[in-house]
Scaffold this motif. Structure first.
Motif, PDB file in Angstrom:
ATOM      1  N   TRP A  77       0.834  -1.210   0.000  1.00  0.00           N
ATOM      2  CA  TRP A  77       0.000   0.000   0.000  1.00  0.00           C
ATOM      3  C   TRP A  77       0.866   1.256   0.000  1.00  0.00           C
ATOM      4  O   TRP A  77       0.558   2.231  -0.680  1.00  0.00           O
ATOM      5  N   LEU A  78       1.921   1.206   0.814  1.00  0.00           N
ATOM      6  CA  LEU A  78       2.839   2.352   0.847  1.00  0.00           C
ATOM      7  C   LEU A  78       3.401   2.615  -0.545  1.00  0.00           C
ATOM      8  O   LEU A  78       3.443   3.763  -1.020  1.00  0.00           O
ATOM      9  N   ALA A  79       3.841   1.538  -1.187  1.00  0.00           N
ATOM     10  CA  ALA A  79       4.419   1.677  -2.524  1.00  0.00           C
ATOM     11  C   ALA A  79       3.370   2.226  -3.496  1.00  0.00           C
ATOM     12  O   ALA A  79       3.661   3.131  -4.294  1.00  0.00           O
ATOM     13  N   ASN A  80       2.140   1.672  -3.399  1.00  0.00           N
ATOM     14  CA  ASN A  80       1.063   2.165  -4.262  1.00  0.00           C
ATOM     15  C   ASN A  80       0.855   3.659  -4.069  1.00  0.00           C
ATOM     16  O   ASN A  80       0.771   4.430  -5.032  1.00  0.00           O
ATOM     17  N   THR A  81       0.757   4.062  -2.786  1.00  0.00           N
ATOM     18  CA  THR A  81       0.506   5.469  -2.490  1.00  0.00           C
ATOM     19  C   THR A  81       1.611   6.348  -3.040  1.00  0.00           C
ATOM     20  O   THR A  81       1.353   7.398  -3.650  1.00  0.00           O
ATOM     21  N   GLY A  84     -12.748   1.198 -18.341  1.00  0.00           N
ATOM     22  CA  GLY A  84     -12.232  -0.118 -17.957  1.00  0.00           C
ATOM     23  C   GLY A  84     -11.120  -0.038 -16.927  1.00  0.00           C
ATOM     24  O   GLY A  84     -10.204  -0.853 -16.924  1.00  0.00           O
ATOM     25  N   LEU A  85     -11.177   0.945 -16.046  1.00  0.00           N
ATOM     26  CA  LEU A  85     -10.095   1.119 -15.084  1.00  0.00           C
ATOM     27  C   LEU A  85     -10.479   0.699 -13.666  1.00  0.00           C
ATOM     28  O   LEU A  85      -9.776   1.021 -12.714  1.00  0.00           O
ATOM     29  N   GLN A  86     -11.627  -0.046 -13.533  1.00  0.00           N
ATOM     30  CA  GLN A  86     -12.018  -0.439 -12.184  1.00  0.00           C
ATOM     31  C   GLN A  86     -10.913  -1.278 -11.555  1.00  0.00           C
ATOM     32  O   GLN A  86     -10.241  -2.045 -12.234  1.00  0.00           O
ATOM     33  N   ASP A  87     -10.765  -1.085 -10.246  1.00  0.00           N
ATOM     34  CA  ASP A  87      -9.778  -1.831  -9.484  1.00  0.00           C
ATOM     35  C   ASP A  87      -8.357  -1.674 -10.036  1.00  0.00           C
ATOM     36  O   ASP A  87      -7.546  -2.580  -9.957  1.00  0.00           O
ATOM     37  N   SER A  88      -8.085  -0.504 -10.628  1.00  0.00           N
ATOM     38  CA  SER A  88      -6.725  -0.250 -11.105  1.00  0.00           C
ATOM     39  C   SER A  88      -6.265   1.072 -10.509  1.00  0.00           C
ATOM     40  O   SER A  88      -7.067   1.997 -10.339  1.00  0.00           O
ATOM     41  N   LEU A  89      -4.977   1.141 -10.185  1.00  0.00           N
ATOM     42  CA  LEU A  89      -4.455   2.403  -9.644  1.00  0.00           C
ATOM     43  C   LEU A  89      -4.615   3.539 -10.650  1.00  0.00           C
ATOM     44  O   LEU A  89      -4.679   4.710 -10.287  1.00  0.00           O
ATOM     45  N   TRP A  90      -4.695   3.169 -11.933  1.00  0.00           N
ATOM     46  CA  TRP A  90      -4.825   4.216 -12.953  1.00  0.00           C
ATOM     47  C   TRP A  90      -6.116   4.998 -12.788  1.00  0.00           C
ATOM     48  O   TRP A  90      -6.192   6.154 -13.187  1.00  0.00           O
ATOM     49  N   SER A  91      -7.141   4.362 -12.205  1.00  0.00           N
ATOM     50  CA  SER A  91      -8.389   5.096 -12.009  1.00  0.00           C
ATOM     51  C   SER A  91      -8.158   6.322 -11.129  1.00  0.00           C
ATOM     52  O   SER A  91      -8.586   7.429 -11.464  1.00  0.00           O
ATOM     53  N   GLU A 107      -6.547  10.985   0.592  1.00  0.00           N
ATOM     54  CA  GLU A 107      -7.817  10.841  -0.122  1.00  0.00           C
ATOM     55  C   GLU A 107      -8.462   9.505   0.247  1.00  0.00           C
ATOM     56  O   GLU A 107      -7.805   8.477   0.370  1.00  0.00           O
ATOM     57  N   PHE A 108      -9.781   9.480   0.402  1.00  0.00           N
ATOM     58  CA  PHE A 108     -10.452   8.266   0.840  1.00  0.00           C
ATOM     59  C   PHE A 108     -11.579   7.824  -0.105  1.00  0.00           C
ATOM     60  O   PHE A 108     -11.602   6.685  -0.572  1.00  0.00           O
ATOM     61  N   VAL A 109     -12.465   8.769  -0.434  1.00  0.00           N
ATOM     62  CA  VAL A 109     -13.696   8.402  -1.138  1.00  0.00           C
ATOM     63  C   VAL A 109     -13.420   7.723  -2.481  1.00  0.00           C
ATOM     64  O   VAL A 109     -13.914   6.644  -2.767  1.00  0.00           O
ATOM     65  N   TYR A 110     -12.608   8.370  -3.318  1.00  0.00           N
ATOM     66  CA  TYR A 110     -12.349   7.825  -4.648  1.00  0.00           C
ATOM     67  C   TYR A 110     -11.622   6.488  -4.552  1.00  0.00           C
ATOM     68  O   TYR A 110     -11.963   5.532  -5.252  1.00  0.00           O
ATOM     69  N   ALA A 111     -10.622   6.442  -3.670  1.00  0.00           N
ATOM     70  CA  ALA A 111      -9.837   5.208  -3.565  1.00  0.00           C
ATOM     71  C   ALA A 111     -10.722   4.055  -3.101  1.00  0.00           C
ATOM     72  O   ALA A 111     -10.604   2.932  -3.585  1.00  0.00           O
ATOM     73  N   LEU A 112     -11.640   4.344  -2.195  1.00  0.00           N
ATOM     74  CA  LEU A 112     -12.530   3.310  -1.691  1.00  0.00           C
ATOM     75  C   LEU A 112     -13.500   2.843  -2.789  1.00  0.00           C
ATOM     76  O   LEU A 112     -13.790   1.668  -2.931  1.00  0.00           O
ATOM     77  N   THR A 113     -13.995   3.815  -3.574  1.00  0.00           N
ATOM     78  CA  THR A 113     -15.004   3.488  -4.583  1.00  0.00           C
ATOM     79  C   THR A 113     -14.426   2.735  -5.774  1.00  0.00           C
ATOM     80  O   THR A 113     -15.024   1.798  -6.279  1.00  0.00           O
ATOM     81  N   PHE A 114     -13.284   3.182  -6.233  1.00  0.00           N
ATOM     82  CA  PHE A 114     -12.778   2.677  -7.503  1.00  0.00           C
ATOM     83  C   PHE A 114     -11.926   1.420  -7.363  1.00  0.00           C
ATOM     84  O   PHE A 114     -11.686   0.730  -8.337  1.00  0.00           O
ATOM     85  N   SER A 129     -10.965  -2.228  -5.380  1.00  0.00           N
ATOM     86  CA  SER A 129     -11.523  -3.224  -4.466  1.00  0.00           C
ATOM     87  C   SER A 129     -10.491  -4.229  -3.966  1.00  0.00           C
ATOM     88  O   SER A 129     -10.524  -4.608  -2.794  1.00  0.00           O
ATOM     89  N   SER A 130      -9.556  -4.645  -4.787  1.00  0.00           N
ATOM     90  CA  SER A 130      -8.673  -5.718  -4.327  1.00  0.00           C
ATOM     91  C   SER A 130      -7.601  -5.204  -3.370  1.00  0.00           C
ATOM     92  O   SER A 130      -7.172  -4.045  -3.459  1.00  0.00           O
ATOM     93  N   GLU A 131      -7.201  -6.066  -2.466  1.00  0.00           N
ATOM     94  CA  GLU A 131      -6.273  -5.684  -1.407  1.00  0.00           C
ATOM     95  C   GLU A 131      -4.951  -5.180  -1.971  1.00  0.00           C
ATOM     96  O   GLU A 131      -4.376  -4.207  -1.481  1.00  0.00           O
ATOM     97  N   ALA A 132      -4.484  -5.811  -3.022  1.00  0.00           N
ATOM     98  CA  ALA A 132      -3.164  -5.485  -3.556  1.00  0.00           C
ATOM     99  C   ALA A 132      -3.116  -4.106  -4.197  1.00  0.00           C
ATOM    100  O   ALA A 132      -2.059  -3.533  -4.399  1.00  0.00           O
ATOM    101  N   HIS A 133      -4.293  -3.543  -4.524  1.00  0.00           N
ATOM    102  CA  HIS A 133      -4.296  -2.249  -5.211  1.00  0.00           C
ATOM    103  C   HIS A 133      -4.665  -1.087  -4.304  1.00  0.00           C
ATOM    104  O   HIS A 133      -4.856   0.020  -4.775  1.00  0.00           O
ATOM    105  N   GLN A 134      -4.781  -1.381  -2.989  1.00  0.00           N
ATOM    106  CA  GLN A 134      -5.187  -0.310  -2.085  1.00  0.00           C
ATOM    107  C   GLN A 134      -4.074   0.710  -1.876  1.00  0.00           C
ATOM    108  O   GLN A 134      -2.898   0.416  -2.047  1.00  0.00           O
ATOM    109  N   THR A 135      -4.504   1.910  -1.474  1.00  0.00           N
ATOM    110  CA  THR A 135      -3.548   2.894  -0.984  1.00  0.00           C
ATOM    111  C   THR A 135      -3.575   2.819   0.538  1.00  0.00           C
ATOM    112  O   THR A 135      -4.465   2.197   1.132  1.00  0.00           O
TER     113      THR A 135
END
Lengths: 284, 347
Positions: free
Chosen positions: A77-81, A141-148, A217-224, A226-232
Motif C-alpha cells: 500500500w505504501l508503494a502504491n501510495t 475499464g479502469l475499475q480496481d486499477s491504480l490508474w483510475s 484521499e479516501f472516497v475515490y480510492a474506496l469506490t474505484f 476493491s482488491s487488497e493489492a491495489h489499495q492505498t
C-alpha cells in the motif's frame, strides 16, 4: 538584513511566550508520542484502564508491527501510495504550470476570471463527484486499477494548483520575460528558464500539497479500487486493520506513524518556502 | 551598428480611439544617440517597444540595418534593451546575468569568459560578478543591466528610462557615464525619457512626442531655441516659455530672456511688471509677475534671473523688464506651429 531587536521584555512576558511555545509544541507532538507508545504496547496493557496510558506497564512488544508487515499488504500500500502520489504530482505540474502561466499572461482580462472559475470546481465535493466519475472509470475499464485514481485525482489537485501558481506568476514582472526574449529566448524558453526557476517556491508548494492530498484521499480510492493489492494506505489501513468491531490499535497506530513521519519531515524541510507559497502577494 | 528606421509606424489599442503612436516616420543614424522625449502617455515607450518587437504595430514598418524586421521576434532583431526596472534575473548571479544573452544566442562557450570580462570591466563591475541582483545598489544594478545589454555587441541599444530609479545625485553622474559609454562603444542608441535634462544632456538629436505624434526632431539646441510649435515650446524648458496671444499670432520668449531693463543691449521690447512671488534657487531667481499697462495688462509671465545680476526683487514691487527682439519666437494661433518673424501688436 538582521532583524532589529525589540525592546527588552519583562521576565513575565518572556515566560508567557515560553509557556505558549512549549504548550503548542507538546500539543502538536502528542499524537506522535501516542502513536509511538501504542505501536509497541501489548494489547492487554492498552486495554487495562487501571494502567497509566503513557507508560509501558508490561514489556513492549513487536507483535503489532509483525501483524502490520506480515499479515497485511502494508508495504504494498505504501508503494502504491507513493507511486500514485508521484504520478499525480507530475500530471498536476504538467497541467497546472502551463495553464496558470497562460491564464496570467496570455489571456488578457478574461484569464483571472477563468482562473477563479477553475478554482471553484475545486469546491465541488468528491462525495458528489464519485458517482459520475465511477461511471467514467467503468467506461474506461479502469475499475480496481491504480490508474483510475491517477486519472481522477488531478481533477481536484489541478484547479487548486492553477490558482496557487497564478498568484506566483502574477508577482513576476513581465519585464523579466521581455528581457529574456530580447536576450535571445522564445517565450517558451523564457518561461522555462526564467519563470519556472523564480517560482520554485510555488511549485514546491504544489508538489507537497498535491502529495498530501493524495495520501489522505479516501472516497475515490474506496469506490474505484476493491482488491487488497491495489489499495492505498488511506484505504487499506482502515479496511484491513478494523475488522468488524475489532480495532487493531497497535498496528493502526504503527501504520499511521510510519506514513505520517516522512510527510512531516518533508513539510519541515520546505517550511519556509511553503509559507512563502501560500502568502505570496499578501505583502509586497 | 545600424540604422533604425520606422515608416508610418502606428499602434492603436482600441478601435475608434486615438492611437498610442500615430504614423511615426523616423530615421536613426548610424551610431547616433537619439532620445524620445515626451510626457507620460505620449507614446514614447510604446514606440520603443515596437522597435524592440515587444509590441506588435497596428500598421507600419520597422527596419533595422536596412532589413524589414516588423514581423521578427525580439531575439532576431539584433537589439539589446535596458528596462526601467533593469529586469535583472533575480535567481542568477551577476556573472550569469551577463552570460545569459550569450547562452541564449548560442555564442560558442569558449568566448564566454572573455566577453564577460570585457563587458564587466567596461562598466567597472568586475568585483560584483558573484553577487545576486538583490545585493546590489541601484547604480550597480543599472551597470549590470548595461553590461548584459552590451555583452553580445548588439546592432542597436534600446533604453527605457534607465535612470528614473536612481536618486537625483546619482542620476547626474550616471547620465555623464552613459554618455561616455556611448561614445566608447559607438552603438546606435535609442533612449526614452520624460526628463528634459537627460534628453538635452545626452541626445545627439531629440524626438519630442505628444499624444503619439512626433512634434519635432532636432538637436537639443534646435528643439530648445527653435521649437516647432507651442507644445514643444512649453514642454521644454523649466519654467516654460512665456506665450502671449494677439490676433492670429502668438509671441513667445523664454524666462531667461525676460531681463531687467538695465541689461538691455540692442533693440528690445519693454515690459513693465509687478512682481507676485520670487523663488530664490541659489544660482538663479525665478520671478513670477504680472504685466502692467498696455494690451497684455494682467498677463502672467515668468523671468529667470541669474545670481550674477545684482538687482533685488520683492513681492508687489514694480520693475521694468525687456525682451531682446531677436529672442522672440512666433507661432500661428490656429495651428500652434512656428512661423517666421511677424508683426506683433505689443501695445
Amino acid at each position: 538584513m538582521p532583524a532589529e531587536r525589540g525592546p527588552r521584555r519583562s521576565r513575565l512576558t518572556r515566560a508567557g511566550r515560553w509557556v505558549v511555545l512549549v504548550g503548542f509544541a507538546v500539543a502538536l507532538a502528542f499524537p506522535f508520542l501516542w502513536m509511538l507508545v501504542t505501536s509497541f504496547k501489548r494489547t492487554s496493557d492498552l486495554y487495562n484502564t487501571a494502567n497509566d496510558p503513557f507508560l509501558f506497564n508490561e514489556p513492549p512488544t513487536l507483535a503489532h508491527l509483525k501483524l502490520l508487515f506480515g499479515e497485511t499488504l502494508f508495504l504494498r500500500w505504501l508503494a502504491n501510495t507513493t507511486a500514485v502520489g508521484i504520478l499525480v504530482v507530475v500530471l498536476t505540474l504538467a497541467l497546472a504550470v502551463p495553464a496558470a502561466y497562460a491564464l496570467t499572461r496570455l489571456t488578457g482580462r478574461w484569464g483571472p476570471r477563468l482562473g477563479i472559475g477553475i478554482f471553484l470546481t475545486y469546491l465541488i465535493p468528491p462525495t458528489l463527484l464519485f458517482i459520475p466519475l465511477s461511471r467514467l472509470v467503468a467506461r474506461l475499464g479502469l475499475q480496481d486499477s491504480l490508474w483510475s485514481i491517477i486519472l481522477v485525482y488531478p481533477s481536484f489537485t489541478v484547479p487548486f494548483s492553477i490558482w496557487l501558481l497564478m498568484g506566483f506568476f502574477k508577482s513576476i514582472p513581465r519585464e523579466l520575460e521581455e528581457a529574456g526574449m530580447v536576450d535571445g529566448l522564445t517565450r517558451f524558453q523564457a518561461f522555462l528558464r526564467l519563470v519556472v526557476p523564480i517560482s520554485v517556491s510555488g511549485i514546491l508548494t504544489v508538489v507537497i500539497f498535491t502529495f498530501t492530498l493524495v495520501t489522505q484521499e479516501f472516497v475515490y480510492a474506496l469506490t474505484f479500487i476493491s482488491s487488497e493489492a491495489h489499495q492505498t494506505v488511506g484505504v487499506g489501513v482502515p479496511i484491513y486493520l478494523v475488522r468488524g468491531d475489532v480495532y487493531y490499535w497497535g498496528s493502526l497506530m504503527a501504520a499511521c506513524l510510519i506514513t505520517s513521519v516522512p510527510i512531516a519531515i518533508l513539510y519541515n524541510v520546505f517550511l519556509d518556502r511553503f509559507i512563502a507559497g501560500f502568502t505570496v502577494g499578501a505583502v509586497k | 551598428m545600424a540604422v533604425v528606421e520606422t515608416r508610418k509606424l502606428t499602434k492603436v489599442y482600441a478601435k475608434a480611439e486615438l492611437g498610442a503612436v500615430n504614423e511615426v516616420d523616423l530615421l536613426v543614424r548610424e551610431g547616433e544617440f537619439l532620445v524620445f522625449l515626451g510626457p507620460s502617455g505620449s507614446g514614447k515607450t510604446t514606440l520603443l517597444r515596437m522597435i524592440a518587437g515587444l509590441e506588435e504595430p497596428t500598421r507600419g514598418e520597422v527596419r533595422i540595418g536596412g532589413r524589414d524586421v516588423t514581423r521578427l521576434a525580439p531575439r532576431d532583431r539584433g537589439i539589446a534593451m535596458v528596462f526601467q526596472s533593469y529586469a535583472l534575473y533575480p535567481h542568477l548571479t551577476v556573472r550569469k546575468n551577463i552570460l545569459f544573452p550569450l547562452q541564449a544566442q548560442k555564442v560558442p562557450r569558449a568566448r564566454h569568459a572573455e566577453k564577460v570580462e570585457w563587458a564587466s570591466s567596461l562598466l567597472g563591475i568586475g568585483h560584483l560578478l558573484e553577487r545576486r541582483p538583490r545585493e546590489l545598489s541601484g547604480g550597480e544594478r543599472q551597470r549590470v543591466a548595461l553590461a548584459r545589454a552590451i555583452v553580445r555587441e548588439p546592432q542597436v541599444f534600446l533604453l527605457d528610462e534607465p535612470l528614473s530609479n536612481l536618486d537625483a545625485k546619482l542620476r547626474a553622474s550616471a547620465r555623464e557615464e552613459l554618455s561616455r559609454f556611448h561614445k566608447r562603444v559607438g552603438t546606435t542608441t535609442i533612449y526614452v525619457t520624460h526628463d528634459q535634462i537627460e534628453a538635452m544632456a545626452m541626445g545627439d538629436r531629440v524626438v519630442v512626442l505628444a499624444q503619439g505624434v512626433v512634434r519635432q526632431i532636432g538637436t537639443p539646441r534646435e528643439v530648445y531655441d527653435q521649437p516647432a510649435d507651442t507644445f514643444v515650446a512649453t514642454f521644454l524648458g523649466s519654467p516654460p516659455m512665456n506665450l502671449m496671444e494677439a490676433g492670429e499670432v502668438i509671441a513667445g520668449f523664454r524666462p531667461e530672456h525676460l531681463l531687467p531693463a538695465s541689461l538691455a543691449t540692442g533693440p528690445a521690447v519693454p515690459l513693465r511688471l509687478r512682481v507676485a512671488t520670487v523663488e530664490y534657487l541659489g544660482a538663479e531667481r525665478i520671478v513670477y509677475g504680472v504685466l502692467l499697462g498696455g494690451r497684455f495688462d494682467g498677463q502672467k509671465v515668468v523671468s529667470r534671473i541669474p545670481a550674477t545680476v545684482p538687482a533685488a526683487y520683492a513681492a508687489d514691487e514694480t520693475h521694468d523688464f525687456v525682451v531682446p527682439e531677436d529672442r522672440l519666437e512666433f507661432f500661428e494661433r490656429a495651428s500652434g506651429k512656428r512661423t517666421g518673424r511677424r508683426e506683433f501688436a505689443w501695445r
